[in-house]
Design a protein around this motif. Structure first.
Motif, PDB file in Angstrom:
ATOM      1  N   HIS A  89       0.735  -1.415  -0.233  1.00  0.00           N
ATOM      2  CA  HIS A  89      -0.125   0.034  -0.011  1.00  0.00           C
ATOM      3  C   HIS A  89       0.924   1.175   0.127  1.00  0.00           C
ATOM      4  O   HIS A  89       2.112   1.407   0.932  1.00  0.00           O
ATOM      5  N   TYR A  90       0.509   2.106  -0.954  1.00  0.00           N
ATOM      6  CA  TYR A  90       1.027   3.466  -1.092  1.00  0.00           C
ATOM      7  C   TYR A  90       0.927   4.036   0.528  1.00  0.00           C
ATOM      8  O   TYR A  90       2.066   4.683   0.962  1.00  0.00           O
ATOM      9  N   GLU A  91      -0.064   3.981   1.131  1.00  0.00           N
ATOM     10  CA  GLU A  91      -0.349   4.464   2.404  1.00  0.00           C
ATOM     11  C   GLU A  91       0.684   4.036   3.605  1.00  0.00           C
ATOM     12  O   GLU A  91       0.657   4.536   4.649  1.00  0.00           O
ATOM     13  N   SER A  92       0.943   2.728   3.448  1.00  0.00           N
ATOM     14  CA  SER A  92       1.752   2.213   4.304  1.00  0.00           C
ATOM     15  C   SER A  92       3.125   2.725   4.768  1.00  0.00           C
ATOM     16  O   SER A  92       3.871   2.467   5.755  1.00  0.00           O
ATOM     17  N   PHE A  93       3.626   3.577   3.713  1.00  0.00           N
ATOM     18  CA  PHE A  93       5.147   4.346   3.905  1.00  0.00           C
ATOM     19  C   PHE A  93       4.996   5.554   4.512  1.00  0.00           C
ATOM     20  O   PHE A  93       4.505   6.594   3.756  1.00  0.00           O
TER      21      PHE A  93
END
Ligand code: DX5
Ligand code: ZN
Length: 223
Positions: A89-93
């Motif tokens: 996920h993009y948002e995990s980073f």
């Protein structure tokens, strides 16, 4: 032709090995494996142990969707179940530069690399990473659980992203996840979806094999 990826969820986790076999024999293309850590999303499910068991008992391609806060750690763990695809996920980073590293790590293990965005994330944030991806997973519900209502804005997002991919000649498949069902799959397919993740639509179908075959047949008449 459309590709179908039935998903795992806590409801079918106890019977997962048999469910995967049934999906495989019914013509599903992938098993979409939802890994949740209780942090990135509230629910916690799908242990690596379970996926290793699934992999030992079937030959279907595994499509692992990491809904986790520590993707770099989990890529190294989940590679053991020999998935065909791992999606982060993009948002995990927090540090977006690590996305490049994560995609590289996935590829290093000879696994296809996917990146996913939540419904409220603009697809344009993905532009820098697209040259390094094999797949984009568009979430059409908030990640976390099966059985939620499909978010209508997904059609536009899908269509815009598909056009951008075509304009740039990228070799990227588009997968849609959340609330995909008998009513909306065809419109999604026409808007650029290559792989349909289906949780409840398949798990709760009266005749799962007939349902999968019907979705394939209907889509094959379109393109
Ligand atoms: C949601 C999961 C989905 C879910 C889809 O967080 O990522 O893969 O299993 O289930 P349905 O199709 O029932 O919405
Ligand atoms: Zn998923």
């Amino acid at each position: 032709m459309i590709k179908i990826a039935p998903s795992t969820n806590p409801e079918n986790e106890d019977v997962l090995v048999n469910y995967v076999k049934e999906c495989e024999q019914s013509g599903a293309d992938f098993m979409h494996c939802d890994v949740m850590d209780g942090s990135f999303v509230p629910a916690k499910c799908l242990s690596l142990q379970k996926l290793l068991e699934v992999n030992q008992n079937s030959t279907i391609a595994l499509d692992v969707h990491l809904m986790v806060s520590d993707p770099l750690v989990q890529i190294e763990r989940y590679k053991a179940c020999r998935p065909t695809i791992i999606t982060i996920h993009y948002e995990s980073f927090e540090n977006k530069n690590n996305i490049y590293y994560a995609l590289e790590q996935i590829h290093k293990h000879k696994i296809l690399a996917g990146i996913s965005i939540k419904p409220n994330t603009d697809w344009r944030v993905l532009k820098p990473y697209l040259p390094y991806c094999d797949l984009v997973l568009i979430m059409s519900v908030e990640p976390g659980k099966s059985g939620q209502k499909f978010i209508e804005e997904t059609y536009q997002k899908l269509n815009d992203l598909k056009n951008y991919i075509l304009d740039n000649n990228y070799n990227i498949k588009l997968e849609v996840d959340g609330g995909v069902n008998a009513e909306n799959f065809l419109r999604l397919y026409k808007n650029g979806m290559d792989i349909a993740v289906m949780g409840n639509a398949i798990y709760k179908a009266q005749n799962r094999e007939a349902f999968i075959k019907k979705v394939k047949e209907i889509s094959s008449n379109v393109k």
